[in-house]
Write an enzyme that holds these catalytic residues in place. Structure first.
Site, mmCIF file in Angstrom:
data_model
loop_
_atom_site.group_PDB
_atom_site.id
_atom_site.type_symbol
_atom_site.label_atom_id
_atom_site.label_comp_id
_atom_site.label_asym_id
_atom_site.label_seq_id
_atom_site.Cartn_x
_atom_site.Cartn_y
_atom_site.Cartn_z
ATOM 1 N N HIS A 118 3.023 2.779 8.799
ATOM 2 C CA HIS A 118 1.943 1.890 9.251
ATOM 3 C C HIS A 118 1.599 2.194 10.709
ATOM 4 C CE1 HIS A 118 1.473 -0.694 5.810
ATOM 5 N NE2 HIS A 118 2.703 -1.186 5.858
ATOM 6 N N HIS A 139 -0.597 5.146 11.198
ATOM 7 C CA HIS A 139 -1.962 4.744 10.835
ATOM 8 C C HIS A 139 -2.634 4.044 12.022
ATOM 9 C CE1 HIS A 139 -4.374 3.019 7.134
ATOM 10 N NE2 HIS A 139 -5.046 3.953 7.775
ATOM 11 N N HIS A 145 8.847 3.109 6.400
ATOM 12 C CA HIS A 145 7.676 2.354 5.961
ATOM 13 C C HIS A 145 6.872 1.833 7.165
ATOM 14 C CE1 HIS A 145 5.608 -0.342 2.973
ATOM 15 N NE2 HIS A 145 5.368 -1.014 4.092
ATOM 16 N N GLU A 146 7.549 1.128 8.050
ATOM 17 C CA GLU A 146 6.850 0.549 9.202
ATOM 18 C C GLU A 146 6.351 1.639 10.143
ATOM 19 O OE1 GLU A 146 5.969 -2.316 8.734
ATOM 20 O OE2 GLU A 146 7.449 -2.870 7.216
HETATM 21 ZN ZN ZN Z 1 3.730 -2.282 4.310
#
Ligand code: ZN
Length: 680
Positions: free
Chosen positions: A474, A477, A470-471
């Site tokens: 990010h 991105h 998940h991290e």
């Molecule tokens: Zn998040």
């Protein structure tokens, strides 16, 4: 004391990264004060520019202003989360009002606002790029919502309401906390512990001891409440716990939140009307991917209709299972977690102790890096010369497939004193372009993964594995972004769009093809068994119909409170029942209430935003479906995800970006399929 302050000086470090080794806590406050002064000068120059307002001399200049201040505050607040101490906390607390005042002064600078309005009003006819138009809209919106367009009288009322709302939200949270803390279940009879695992009983005994009590104490805090509801074989005690939990701040005592809820929604309505909106939801949603209340309602309704059969399927499954296992009365809400947990264990008997040995952190890290190499051609090269704020932190240079430099990536894995809980991605510098020079970002992942011990390496639980992905999503991105203006680059996107790259990456944790590449038992060298992968996948869909339904009911409640067009009065229970009866699966019980402790929307910042959890799931499932159709490592699909989503930041409207990537609008079907919600 020397006057040298590294925060205000040039950073002669590799890639001009923060010189952590030179920064002392005492440097922060003077640096912030100095940098605010210089940022104020930037602002005055823009506001008092005698030339006619243009995009460059106003909007772009505003985006660039206060560069040093941004640099300092990102170090300050990032360290305050990842490596803090009393003094640093004090520095952050002292800096906060200075920064708030500074940003209020900008918003209420009439000359500056007039320039922005002038550009905003001509934005369709001035030949701006889409990126420039969006930046103009964002700046205009933030001034408008800050009250810049109000007349002097209204401004005063606006300030009053803003302050009152801040106070009420704090009070709301305090009341919930007080109610959570003040109630306990005190047990002294050993037979009342029936069904509870030893580890939980142990914690309850310690809790009792710390309160000078005999026996065992259970509380309404999650780590105590949840396992109690899952495992306690004593039905009347589960009922007691649930009634206490679900009536927090709703018992008519001094912590009751009923009036606060009414006051908050009415003041939010008043402020929205002052700013020209008909409801609070309409105001909040203006810059979201779901940019109108109608879109959100339509979305919730669609998912509601689609998941209804699955919710009732789950209810019937648990109901019959409970009956088979001796429940003679009808299934009540305090029975749900108990029988669900039992059935889940029977069907998919996997727990973290079985999974952990397959997920050693060093293997996970290299598998996550390889995944980025496979998808996007990225290369990660450690650099020990880059200063770090703790010797445990490692810094990497990240290169693109053509060997151009992309980003710095810091990794900070383990819990320490002075580090906040949970995991997050953050940045020390966001990407932007300066006169054709691409200023690349500095990204950081901070986590609290299980530490290695003398006898074993750091082994991740399955949820730690998905957290890492998940991290890292990010971070991609943040790292891959190619924008011109800082406030639109990287993860600076709409709130209901920002979780797409992160949740998208979590999908890989359920893919055999990826797990097979690294999930090897750290002692035996055995590959993760296929049966375990199957169980992980199946367990993830267990009771999802019920889960989805519940999330939707909160989404409906949130939207209802924030879609009122006239002030409300009276009983919050009546309002709530009116909204939630359609998603109610259990017989009603007087005295229980959700709104009175719904901290997300009355304490925190999720007002008119709770739908976002499901919205993001729909997006990530739909996006990942494209990968499963074309191959989960397919370079062309990855290239399209990169070019249209990961590189673009907020420079185009999210719905348009998504359509470019996917060739169509997102649909709920991929999520229904993934979560096992398609009932035939
Ligand atoms: Zn998040």
């Amino acid at each position: 004391m020397s006057s040298y302050n590294p925060l205000l000086s040039e950073w002669n470090t590799p890639f001009n990264t923060p010189p952590f080794q030179l920064i002392e806590t005492s440097h922060f406050l003077p640096a912030v004060e100095e940098a605010v002064k210089s940022a104020e000068k930037d602002i005055e120059l823009i506001a008092n520019n005698p030339d006619i307002p243009t995009f460059n001399n106003t909007i772009a200049a505003l985006d660039k202003s206060g560069e040093i201040l941004t640099r300092i505050t990102s170090v300050l607040f990032n360290l305050n989360s990842a490596e803090t101490n009393k003094l640093l906390q004090e520095a952050a607390q002292q800096a906060s009002p200075i920064l708030t005042r500074f940003s209020n002064d900008i918003t209420l600078n009439t000359k500056l606002f007039e320039r922005i309005v002038n550009i905003f009003e001509n934005k369709e006819t001035s030949g701006f790029t889409s990126e420039q138009k969006i930046l103009i809209e964002r700046k205009y919106r933030s001034f408008m919502l800050g009250g810049a367009g109000l007349k002097e009288n209204d401004r005063k009322r606006f300030r009053e309401i803003s302050e009152e709302l801040a106070t009420l939200s704090l009070k709301f949270d305090e009341n919930v906390l007080e109610e959570t803390n003040s109630w306990i279940l005190h047990l002294t009879d050993k037979s009342d512990l029936e069904g509870l695992p030893g580890s939980i009983v142990e914690v309850a005994a310690k809790e009792a001891l710390s309160r000078d009590k005999e026996g065992w104490v259970f509380t309404l805090h999650y780590p105590s409440y949840i396992p109690f509801m899952q495992y306690s074989g004593k039905r009347y005690l589960r009922e007691k716990m649930l009634r206490a939990y679900s009536s927090r701040a709703f018992t008519g005592n001094e912590n009751d939140n009923s009036d606060i809820v009414i006051k908050i929604v009415n003041l939010r309505l008043e402020i929205s009307r002052m700013l020209g909106f008909s409801t609070f939801a309409e105001m909040v949603l203006g810059d979201r991917m779901a940019d109108t209340p109608e879109k959100v309602e339509k979305f919730l309704e669609e998912l509601y209709t689609a998941s209804k059969p699955a919710a009732f399927r789950d209810l019937n499954t648990i109901r019959s299972y409970a009956k088979e296992n001796g429940l003679e009365e009808q299934l009540e809400r305090w029975d749900w977690a108990y029988y669900s947990e039992k059935l889940k264990k029977k069907l998919y008997d996997i727990d973290d102790e079985i999974l952990k040995p397959f997920f050693s952190l060093d293997k996970v890290e290299s598998a996550v890096f390889s995944l980025a190499t496979k998808l996007y051609g990225l290369r990660f090269s450690p650099n020990k010369n880059i200063p770090v704020y703790n010797k445990e932190v490692r810094a990497f240079e990240v290169y693109d497939n053509d060997d151009t430099f992309l980003s710095i990536l810091y990794l900070d894995y383990h819990p320490r004193q002075g580090k906040g809980g949970g995991a997050w991605m953050t940045s020390y510098r966001d990407q932007r372009k300066e006169k054709n020079k691409d200023i690349r970002p500095f990204i950081s992942i901070v986590a609290n993964f299980t530490r290695p011990s003398d006898s074993r390496p750091s082994l991740l639980s399955f949820s730690e594995l998905t957290t890492f992905l998940h991290e890292f999503g990010h971070s991609l991105h943040g790292m891959l972004t190619r924008c011109t203006y800082e406030s639109l680059s990287g993860t600076n996107v709409a709130r209901d769009f920002v979780e797409l790259p992160s949740q998208f990456m979590e999908n890989y944790a359920y893919e055999k093809e990826w797990l097979d590449s690294f999930a090897i038992h750290y002692q035996t060298g055995e590959k993760i068994p296929e049966e375990i992968i199957w169980k992980i996948k199946e367990a993830a869909t267990f009771n999802e119909g019920y889960g989805c339904y519940r999330q939707l009911s909160f989404g409906f409640l949130d939207m209802a409170w924030h879609s009122i067009k006239e002030p409300v009065e009276g009983n919050i229970a009546d309002f709530e029942t009116g909204v939630m009866s359609k998603t109610e699966l259990f017989p009603p019980i007087a005295g229980l209430n959700m709104s009175a402790s719904f901290g997300h929307i009355f304490g925190g910042g999720y007002a008119a935003g709770y739908y976002g959890y499901k919205w993001a799931e729909v997006l990530d499932a739909d996006a990942f479906e494209y990968f499963t159709e074309t191959g989960i490592f397919n370079n062309k699909t990855a290239e399209s995800f990169r070019k249209n989503i990961l590189e673009k930041g907020g420079t185009e409207y999210p719905a348009a970006l998504y359509r470019k990537f996917r060739g169509k609008d997102p649909s709920i079907h991929a999520l229904l399929k993934r979560s096992g919600l398609e009932v035939s």
